[in-house]
Structure formats: C-alpha cells, structure tokens
Design a protein around this motif. Structure first.
Motif, PDB file in Angstrom:
ATOM      1  N   PHE A 270       1.220  -1.248   0.169  1.00 20.75           N
ATOM      2  CA  PHE A 270       0.617   0.028   0.411  1.00 20.75           C
ATOM      3  C   PHE A 270       0.685   1.037   0.085  1.00 20.75           C
ATOM      4  CE2 PHE A 270      -3.050  -2.299   1.984  1.00 20.75           C
ATOM      5  CZ  PHE A 270      -4.095  -2.879   1.237  1.00 20.75           C
ATOM      6  N   ASP A 271       0.392   1.939  -0.727  1.00 24.25           N
ATOM      7  CA  ASP A 271       1.113   3.504  -0.703  1.00 24.25           C
ATOM      8  C   ASP A 271       0.333   4.445  -0.604  1.00 24.25           C
ATOM      9  OD1 ASP A 271      -0.307   3.759  -3.190  1.00 24.25           O
ATOM     10  OD2 ASP A 271       0.751   3.872  -4.398  1.00 24.25           O
ATOM     11  N   ASP A 272      -1.212   4.182   0.673  1.00 27.93           N
ATOM     12  CA  ASP A 272      -2.217   4.885   0.586  1.00 27.93           C
ATOM     13  C   ASP A 272      -2.377   4.405   1.562  1.00 27.93           C
ATOM     14  OD1 ASP A 272      -3.843   7.641   0.781  1.00 27.93           O
ATOM     15  OD2 ASP A 272      -4.629   6.993  -0.920  1.00 27.93           O
ATOM     16  N   ASP A 273      -3.567   5.173   2.736  1.00 32.71           N
ATOM     17  CA  ASP A 273      -4.411   4.510   3.715  1.00 32.71           C
ATOM     18  C   ASP A 273      -5.525   3.762   2.896  1.00 32.71           C
ATOM     19  OD1 ASP A 273      -3.747   6.313   5.528  1.00 32.71           O
ATOM     20  OD2 ASP A 273      -4.763   7.961   5.375  1.00 32.71           O
ATOM     21  N   ALA A 274      -5.586   2.477   3.678  1.00 31.81           N
ATOM     22  CA  ALA A 274      -6.644   1.506   3.405  1.00 31.81           C
ATOM     23  C   ALA A 274      -7.702   1.432   4.276  1.00 31.81           C
ATOM     24  CB  ALA A 274      -5.890  -0.074   3.089  1.00 31.81           C
ATOM     25  N   THR A 275      -9.136   1.058   3.925  1.00 28.41           N
ATOM     26  CA  THR A 275      -9.701   0.972   4.786  1.00 28.41           C
ATOM     27  C   THR A 275     -11.336   0.576   4.231  1.00 28.41           C
ATOM     28  OG1 THR A 275      -9.893   3.240   5.779  1.00 28.41           O
ATOM     29  CG2 THR A 275     -11.396   2.005   5.984  1.00 28.41           C
TER      30      THR A 275
END
Length: 302
Positions: A267-272
């Motif tokens: 991941f290169d970003d927040d993940a929800t």
C-alpha cells in the motif's frame, strides 16, 4: 460447520496504513431494524484530512442511532439531506476551530464518503468521491479455478473524478466550502437476492478505485489488468466461507484484518474496508458447506 440457520446479517470494518497518520475513517451500526456501514477517505491534499473523515463518520453513526430510536421499522435516511448535513457539520467544526492563519488557505477540510444501509428487502448505497462498492453474489465461490475473477462480482462506484494534471481530481466530496452542489451523493438501491444472498464490500481508493486502474500492452493489444488487491480479496473470501466454523462479526473482522495485513507492504495510501454479508448468503454458504461435508463423509464410507 453446523446446520444452524442464521437470522441476521454480518457487518465488519477494518483499516490500516503505512503512513505516520491514517487519514481514513470507518464505522458501522447494527440494530434490529437495519444495518449500516461507512468509510471515508480524508483527502491528503487538505490540511485537516483526518479530522474531516472522522467528523463525517461520527455524524453518520450518530444519525443511524437517532434513526433507530424512532418508533416503527420503516424509517430510512434521506441520503441527499444526510450528506448535506454532514457538510454542515464540517463547516461548523471549521468555523469553531479554524485559526486566523488558516482563514487564508483554501484546502482545509475534505473527505470522500461511502454509506451502505441494509433493511429486510433492500441495500441502499450513497457516496461522493472515489473508492469502490463491490456487489458480489452469494455463489461467487462456485466458479472453476480458471475464473480468477467471478463475473457475478461488480463494482458499482462510478468515481466523481476527472483527469487533471495526470491524476484524478474530485468534483464531489464533503468539505468546508460554501458550494453545496459538491456534496450531492450518487444514490442507488438493490433488491436483495433471496436465493443465494449478497455481499457488499466498500473500500477507499488505497485498496481499489476504477480511476486508478492500470492499462498495458502486449502482442495482442491493450489490456486492463485485474488489480492484485481484488484478486487477493476473493482468495480470502473463499477461504473464509470454506474454513470458518461460524460466520460472525469476529470471524469476518479477523479475515479482513489478515487481508489488509498481508497487503500492507504494497500500500502507498491508507486502506479501509467494510463488508456486509446478508443473512441469505450466510445460510446459502452454510448449506453448501454442509452438503459438501456430507458428500465427503459418504465417500469415506464406500
């Protein structure tokens, strides 16, 4: 696996990040009359991204609680009004907490939002921004292994974005601006499948979004690849229904947290993520697994 019948849907959410601050937020609400889940992606180009997503999710959860407290079973939100009120909460929070220094800045508060609302007969979805809303039929795991991606899994989220400077730029979001047209959500409803059931998976763009798909070329022409995050999601989903003795909130949470943990290094970003599994699907899967177990036992006795 027992022959028990499930009498309620299962809903669960999870989030992770590799960054120093997770600017996503998530929430869910369960009661006798309805279920709801929410995810929001605080936009990193805004100064108070985390506060934006948190306030929007807090508002949706509070609204669900107030809706449940009313008499009768058939209450449902006015989703367009709800998104407007969420924006008003952001504006009020900004006005109360903004500094004199901040007043000269443009991008202060901003977030996407996806909400899913389940009643006995329907699933209603409302969203602004990007991310994904996957609708998966309850018999998705009966496809042969050659079908890496079951065709009865569809992403319904058409992103509110346009290409700008080589990236996607949002034209629908929830911010503290005075432009209320930007928070008008896309709203749709699905009649639940009473035969095989349904799964709804929602996520922020750290996991999947149509406006971030990668295209490539080979000797046969241009192709659009299946995202590894979704291929892995279906692996975990199949494993969940095959190997869990009980389908409940705890087992679903464990599965989606393991899923996020495995993918976290990529991941290169927040993940929800949020996942809703209807009662009909739980019972369908339970029946199939029980029949498969019986067939296996018969084979062992021959």
């Amino acid at each position: 696996m027992s022959e028990q019948l499930y009498d309620k849907s299962v809903i669960a959410t999870a989030t992770t990040t590799q960054k120093s601050e997770n600017q996503d937020c998530k929430g869910d609400f369960e009661c006798e009359n309805f279920n709801a889940m929410f995810v929001a992606d605080g936009l990193g180009t805004f100064k108070y991204a985390k506060q934006s997503s948190e306030r929007v999710i807090d508002f949706f959860k509070t609204q669900a609680s107030e809706l449940n407290s009313r008499e009768g079973k058939n209450h449902r939100p006015n989703f367009t009004e709800a998104f407007k009120q969420a924006k008003e909460k952001i504006i009020a929070f900004a006005n109360e907490n903004i500094s004199e220094e901040d007043k000269s800045e443009q991008n202060l508060f901003g977030t996407t939002a996806i909400t899913v609302f389940e009643t006995d007969e329907k699933i209603t979805v409302a969203y602004v921004g990007n991310g994904a809303i996957w609708h998966i039929r309850g018999n998705f795991n009966e496809f042969p292994d050659a079908y890496l991606f079951p065709w009865n899994a569809v992403n319904y989220l058409n992103p509110h974005t346009v290409p700008e400077g080589g990236k996607e730029a949002l034209y629908r979001l929830i911010s503290n601006s005075d432009d209320f047209s930007e928070c008008v959500p896309t709203v749709f409803e699905i009649i639940k499948d009473k035969s095989v059931g349904d799964i709804f998976m929602i996520c922020t763009d750290g996991i999947y979004s149509e406006d971030q798909l990668k295209a490539g070329k080979n000797d046969k022409g241009v192709w659009l690849r299946y995202e590894p995050t979704m291929l892995k999601f279906f692996e975990y989903l199949k494993h969940f229904f095959k190997n869990n003795q009980l389908y409940n909130k705890e087992s679903v949470e464990q599965t989606i947290n393991l899923y996020l943990e495995e993918l976290k290094p990529t991941f290169d970003d927040d993940a929800t993520i949020g996942i809703l599994i209807t009662t009909e699907m739980l019972n369908y899967q339970n029946k199939i697994n029980w029949l498969n177990k019986d067939e296996s036992n018969i084979g062992n006795t021959i």
